[in-house]
Write a protein that holds these residues in place. Structure first.
Motif, PDB file in Angstrom:
ATOM      1  N   GLY A   1      24.035  -5.206  30.495  1.00  0.00           N
ATOM      2  CA  GLY A   1      24.557  -4.588  31.693  1.00  0.00           C
ATOM      3  C   GLY A   1      23.541  -3.740  32.429  1.00  0.00           C
ATOM      4  N   TRP A   2      23.829  -3.551  33.694  1.00  0.00           N
ATOM      5  CA  TRP A   2      23.035  -2.632  34.515  1.00  0.00           C
ATOM      6  C   TRP A   2      23.883  -1.395  34.792  1.00  0.00           C
ATOM      7  CZ3 TRP A   2      18.002  -2.953  35.658  1.00  0.00           C
ATOM      8  CH2 TRP A   2      17.367  -4.177  35.501  1.00  0.00           C
ATOM      9  N   HIS A   3      23.284  -0.260  34.540  1.00  0.00           N
ATOM     10  CA  HIS A   3      23.899   1.021  34.835  1.00  0.00           C
ATOM     11  C   HIS A   3      23.019   1.726  35.851  1.00  0.00           C
ATOM     12  CE1 HIS A   3      25.210  -0.116  30.813  1.00  0.00           C
ATOM     13  NE2 HIS A   3      26.192   0.763  30.889  1.00  0.00           N
ATOM     14  N   ARG A   4      23.582   2.723  36.512  1.00  0.00           N
ATOM     15  CA  ARG A   4      22.762   3.514  37.414  1.00  0.00           C
ATOM     16  C   ARG A   4      23.162   4.986  37.334  1.00  0.00           C
ATOM     17  NH1 ARG A   4      24.950   1.508  43.386  1.00  0.00           N
ATOM     18  NH2 ARG A   4      27.020   2.478  43.265  1.00  0.00           N
ATOM     19  N   GLN A   5      22.192   5.821  37.638  1.00  0.00           N
ATOM     20  CA  GLN A   5      22.459   7.253  37.648  1.00  0.00           C
ATOM     21  C   GLN A   5      21.761   7.856  38.861  1.00  0.00           C
ATOM     22  OE1 GLN A   5      21.415   9.450  34.093  1.00  0.00           O
ATOM     23  NE2 GLN A   5      22.862  11.066  34.612  1.00  0.00           N
ATOM     24  N   ALA A   6      22.576   8.389  39.750  1.00  0.00           N
ATOM     25  CA  ALA A   6      22.056   9.069  40.931  1.00  0.00           C
ATOM     26  C   ALA A   6      21.913  10.552  40.613  1.00  0.00           C
ATOM     27  CB  ALA A   6      23.002   8.861  42.102  1.00  0.00           C
TER      28      ALA A   6
ATOM     29  N   THR B   1      21.030   4.535  46.032  1.00  0.00           N
ATOM     30  CA  THR B   1      19.839   5.187  45.495  1.00  0.00           C
ATOM     31  C   THR B   1      20.138   5.779  44.130  1.00  0.00           C
ATOM     32  OG1 THR B   1      18.916   5.690  47.666  1.00  0.00           O
ATOM     33  CG2 THR B   1      18.207   7.078  45.829  1.00  0.00           C
ATOM     34  N   ALA B   2      19.365   5.375  43.137  1.00  0.00           N
ATOM     35  CA  ALA B   2      19.600   5.809  41.761  1.00  0.00           C
ATOM     36  C   ALA B   2      18.505   5.230  40.873  1.00  0.00           C
ATOM     37  CB  ALA B   2      20.962   5.335  41.272  1.00  0.00           C
ATOM     38  N   VAL B   3      18.464   5.728  39.667  1.00  0.00           N
ATOM     39  CA  VAL B   3      17.677   5.072  38.624  1.00  0.00           C
ATOM     40  C   VAL B   3      18.591   4.041  37.973  1.00  0.00           C
ATOM     41  CG1 VAL B   3      16.407   5.341  36.484  1.00  0.00           C
ATOM     42  CG2 VAL B   3      16.286   7.120  38.244  1.00  0.00           C
ATOM     43  N   TYR B   4      18.118   2.822  37.911  1.00  0.00           N
ATOM     44  CA  TYR B   4      18.891   1.725  37.333  1.00  0.00           C
ATOM     45  C   TYR B   4      18.372   1.420  35.937  1.00  0.00           C
ATOM     46  CZ  TYR B   4      21.238   0.873  41.748  1.00  0.00           C
ATOM     47  OH  TYR B   4      22.016   1.009  42.866  1.00  0.00           O
ATOM     48  N   TYR B   5      19.287   1.355  34.985  1.00  0.00           N
ATOM     49  CA  TYR B   5      18.952   1.091  33.595  1.00  0.00           C
ATOM     50  C   TYR B   5      19.620  -0.199  33.141  1.00  0.00           C
ATOM     51  CZ  TYR B   5      17.924   6.124  33.486  1.00  0.00           C
ATOM     52  OH  TYR B   5      17.429   7.391  33.734  1.00  0.00           O
ATOM     53  N   CYS B   6      18.882  -0.971  32.378  1.00  0.00           N
ATOM     54  CA  CYS B   6      19.531  -2.107  31.734  1.00  0.00           C
ATOM     55  C   CYS B   6      19.840  -1.736  30.287  1.00  0.00           C
ATOM     56  CB  CYS B   6      18.689  -3.371  31.819  1.00  0.00           C
ATOM     57  SG  CYS B   6      17.134  -3.335  30.921  1.00  0.00           S
ATOM     58  N   ALA B   7      20.859  -2.354  29.763  1.00  0.00           N
ATOM     59  CA  ALA B   7      21.304  -2.050  28.414  1.00  0.00           C
ATOM     60  C   ALA B   7      21.930  -3.284  27.792  1.00  0.00           C
ATOM     61  CB  ALA B   7      22.305  -0.903  28.442  1.00  0.00           C
TER      62      ALA B   7
ATOM     63  N   TRP C   1      18.864   0.382  25.115  1.00  0.00           N
ATOM     64  CA  TRP C   1      18.598   0.827  26.475  1.00  0.00           C
ATOM     65  C   TRP C   1      17.138   0.624  26.836  1.00  0.00           C
ATOM     66  CZ3 TRP C   1      22.332   2.531  29.805  1.00  0.00           C
ATOM     67  CH2 TRP C   1      23.578   2.772  29.246  1.00  0.00           C
ATOM     68  N   GLY C   2      16.922   0.199  28.065  1.00  0.00           N
ATOM     69  CA  GLY C   2      15.579   0.120  28.595  1.00  0.00           C
ATOM     70  C   GLY C   2      15.239   1.369  29.381  1.00  0.00           C
ATOM     71  N   GLN C   3      14.005   1.453  29.815  1.00  0.00           N
ATOM     72  CA  GLN C   3      13.642   2.560  30.685  1.00  0.00           C
ATOM     73  C   GLN C   3      14.221   2.274  32.056  1.00  0.00           C
ATOM     74  OE1 GLN C   3      11.956  -0.063  30.776  1.00  0.00           O
ATOM     75  NE2 GLN C   3      10.859  -0.172  32.718  1.00  0.00           N
ATOM     76  N   GLY C   4      14.379   3.237  32.865  1.00  0.00           N
ATOM     77  CA  GLY C   4      14.966   3.028  34.172  1.00  0.00           C
ATOM     78  C   GLY C   4      13.965   2.544  35.195  1.00  0.00           C
ATOM     79  N   THR C   5      14.510   1.961  36.242  1.00  0.00           N
ATOM     80  CA  THR C   5      13.694   1.594  37.394  1.00  0.00           C
ATOM     81  C   THR C   5      14.347   2.203  38.630  1.00  0.00           C
ATOM     82  OG1 THR C   5      12.618  -0.237  38.568  1.00  0.00           O
ATOM     83  CG2 THR C   5      14.844  -0.657  37.747  1.00  0.00           C
ATOM     84  N   LEU C   6      13.557   2.886  39.431  1.00  0.00           N
ATOM     85  CA  LEU C   6      14.101   3.660  40.538  1.00  0.00           C
ATOM     86  C   LEU C   6      14.289   2.788  41.778  1.00  0.00           C
ATOM     87  CD1 LEU C   6      14.881   6.398  41.818  1.00  0.00           C
ATOM     88  CD2 LEU C   6      12.444   6.727  42.338  1.00  0.00           C
ATOM     89  N   VAL C   7      15.480   2.870  42.322  1.00  0.00           N
ATOM     90  CA  VAL C   7      15.788   2.219  43.598  1.00  0.00           C
ATOM     91  C   VAL C   7      16.065   3.322  44.615  1.00  0.00           C
ATOM     92  CG1 VAL C   7      17.418   0.771  44.844  1.00  0.00           C
ATOM     93  CG2 VAL C   7      16.706   0.144  42.520  1.00  0.00           C
TER      94      VAL C   7
END
Length: 119
Positions: free
Chosen positions: A34-39, A89-95, A109-115
């Motif tokens: 899954g893809w998660h995001r955190q703003a 706009t958020a950091v997107y994480y895959c898991a 969990w992977g490291q995040g990638t910023l959008v």
């Protein structure tokens, strides 16, 4: 299991991005990815997930704009994001999670990638 996310960047509103998440290690143990995001100032939220069978689940806020896909041969999951909005706009994480776990719970969990979406 190791997850490596990539594809984030700065894009104007209305634009598109494709995020990638490459998995390595004990791939056979993974069911949902899954893809998660955190703003900033917000809790992390699940935006899309896909099971090994291809079942997909999306958050209501992204339905119609986000598409998750999975290439099992490449051990990679993609998130196509269209019609980007500043609120994306958020950091997107895959898991990834283990077989038998709910699609709501993730173990790897992977490291995040910023959008970043500019208006």
């Amino acid at each position: 299991v190791q997850l490596q996310a990539s594809g984030g960047g700065l894009v104007q509103a209305g634009g598109s991005l494709r995020l990638s998440c490459a998995a390595s290690g004990r791939i056979s143990s993974i069911n949902f990815m899954g893809w998660h995001r955190q703003a900033p100032g917000n809790q992390r939220e699940l935006v899309a997930t896909i099971g090994a069978s291809g079942r997909t689940i999306y958050a209501d806020s992204v339905k119609g704009r986000f598409t998750i896909s999975r290439d099992n041969d490449k051990n990679t999951v993609y998130l196509q994001i269209n019609s980007l909005k500043p609120e994306d706009t958020a950091v997107y994480y895959c898991a990834g999670n283990k077989w038998g776990d709910s699609w709501r719970a993730y173990d790897y969990w992977g490291q995040g990638t910023l959008v970043t979406v500019s208006s």
